[in-house]
Design an enzyme around this catalytic site. Sequence first.
Site, mmCIF file in Angstrom:
data_model
loop_
_atom_site.group_PDB
_atom_site.id
_atom_site.type_symbol
_atom_site.label_atom_id
_atom_site.label_comp_id
_atom_site.label_asym_id
_atom_site.label_seq_id
_atom_site.Cartn_x
_atom_site.Cartn_y
_atom_site.Cartn_z
ATOM 1 C CE LYS A 1 2.585 0.786 6.065
ATOM 2 N NZ LYS A 1 1.872 0.425 4.880
ATOM 3 N NE ARG B 1 3.683 -8.943 11.068
ATOM 4 C CZ ARG B 1 3.383 -7.932 11.184
ATOM 5 N NH1 ARG B 1 1.804 -7.830 10.942
ATOM 6 N NH2 ARG B 1 3.166 -7.013 10.676
ATOM 7 C CD GLU C 1 -2.626 -1.431 2.608
ATOM 8 O OE1 GLU C 1 -3.687 -0.511 2.679
ATOM 9 O OE2 GLU C 1 -1.988 -2.101 3.693
#
Length: 586
Positions: free
Chosen positions: A303, A293, A62
Site C-alpha cells: 500500500k 497471501r 481498512e
Amino acid sequence: MSSPPKRPQEASHSNFIRSVIESDHASGKYSARAWGGRPGPAKTHEGAPKDPAKIRTRFPPEPNGYLHIGHAKSICLNFGLAQDYSGACHLRFDDTNPEAEEQEYVDSIIAAVKWLGFDWGAHLYYASDYFDFMYHAAEHLIEDGHAYVDSLNAGQMRALRGTLSEPGKDSPYRSRNAEENLKLFRQMREGKFEEGTHVLRAKIDMASPNINMRDPAIYRIRKAAHHRTGDKWCVYPMYTYAHPIEDALESITHSLCTLEFEDQRPFYDWLLEHLARDGLIQRPPPQQIEFARLNLTYVVLSKRRLIQLVEDKRVDGWDDPRMPTLAGARRRGYSPEGFKLFAERIGISKADSWIEYGVLEDCMREHLNEVAPRRMAVLDPVKLVIENYPEIKDEFAEVPNHPQKPDWGKRQVPFSRELWIEREDFMETPSKGYFRLFPGNKVRLRYGYVVECVGYDKATDSVRCRYDPDTKSGTPGAEKVKVKGNIHWVSAKHACSADVRLYDRLFKAPHPGAGDRDFLQDLNSDSRKTITAQLEPALKQAKVEERFQFERHGYFVADLKDSQPGSPVFNRAVALRDSRDKTEKA
C-alpha cells in the site's frame, strides 16, 4: 447434522480450510451459539446476526487505500466459501485509524467488491460501530487485572520489549492498581493527555517467546476526527485488539487471514477467551485461520508503494489501467469472472510462493475469449487501394460476431475500393516464410476477396493490388484460388478513428525493488502507448466498459472514464497470447 455438498472438482490445495469448515459443520460447533447471560454491553449490542449457526466469514479492509489484485483473492475466498456453505460473508471496514481513512476509500472498496459480483446483503459493518463496546471491554480487562496504562514513551517500550532470544522486562507502570489504571484510562478518553504520553496495554507475559504476547498495546491516544464518529473519541483501539472483537460481535465463525497474522493468533485467542469467560461475548469464539497471501510477479502490492506511485504522479491515479488496483483492472478491461477463475486456479495454500503474472493474463484471455464479440481494427494503418474495384461501389461482407458461437449471428461490415490494413501485412522485400502482401503475392482479405499485390506507391504511402471478383467469401467458387495469407482490413471510407491505448506491465522486472534497489528504477517506460487506430464502423457506438476482441490484436474495452457517446476510447486488456518469449511467423 449433514455437511453441505462440496463444489464439483474442488482443488485439493484449498481443502485445508474446507476441511475445517466441514468438520465444524459435522460437530455442530456453532449450532448452539447464544449470547452470554451477564448484563452489559454484549446484551445491548444490536449488530449481531440473527442466525449465528451458519458459517460466517468476513472481508475486513481498512479504508485507507484502494483494493488491489491481492485483495481479489481474499474476496473470492471469503465470499466464495460463504456461498458454498449457505452462510454469509460480511463486508466490514476496519476504520480504527482516523488519520489515514477517507470516505473516498470506503466508496471505492464498496464499488470494487460489487464489481467482482459479490453481495453482503444486510451485513455491512464498521469497526467504529463497536467503539463503545471495545472501550467497555477495555475497562473490564483493567478491572480484572488484565490491562494497565503504561506511561513509557515509544522508545522506552521498545527497549524493554526484548528480542527473539531474550525476554522482555516489565514496565515500571505494570504494577499500577486497577483503580489508578481506570482513572488514567478515562482521562485518556476525555482528552486530558497529549498523544504518546500513555497507552493501554494488555497484561500477559513479558517473557513470552512470542513477542506479540509481551503486553501488546491495545489503545492509544489520537486527537483526530474520525470520518464516522467525528470528535467523540480521543482514544482509538489498536487493530489487533479491535479485530477479534469485531469478529466475535458479528458471530464470525472462521476468520481467514493472511500468514503475517499467524503470530498474532495467540493474542486473538487470549483476548476472546477472557471476554467469553466473563460473558461479554458468546462461545465458541471465532477461530482465526491463516493462508498465504498473493505474491505476483511484475507488480507491487504494498500500500505504501502504491500510494507513492499515485502521489509522485508516476501513474494517472488509483484507477490508472496499469495499476494493480481493482479499479485499475476494471478500466484495463479485466473481468470479474477472470479474477474468480484466477483465484480458483491458484488455490489456497499455507506456503508462500510466487505466481507468474502470465497466469492472471491467461485467466483473463480464457474468459474474454468466451464473452467478447469479434471486431476488426487496424492499429498501424497503411492504405490498400484495389485498383480494379469500382470507385463508386460499396458492398458488405458478412462477418460472424464470434466464430465459435454461431448463435451470436453475423454483422454486415462495409467494403470499398480503399481499405486500411496493418502496415506489417505488407513488405516490399519479403523475409523467408512471409505469406502476406508483397509484389506478386496473393492473400485473402478476411471475409472478402482474394487480392494480388501489384506494388507500392511511396508518394501516397499506399499498397496497390487487384482483386478477383469471383472469390468473395461465402459465394460459390470463393475457394478456387488457394492462398496462404489471410489479413484483416477496415473500409477507409467508413472507418471510425479512435484513440487506442496499448498497455504493458507497469514494471519491467519480475520483482520490482528486489534487494536494495529502488522499486521506481524498475518502472517500464513503455507501459503505455497511445495510437490512433482505424476501426470498423460498428465500434463507434461501443458503450462504456463494453469488451471486444480486435481480431489478431487482443481484447479491448471502451474506457470507463474517457469514452463519450459516439467517440469511444479503447484500452487493451490483454494480447491474444503472451509474445514475450515467442515469435509468431507471418
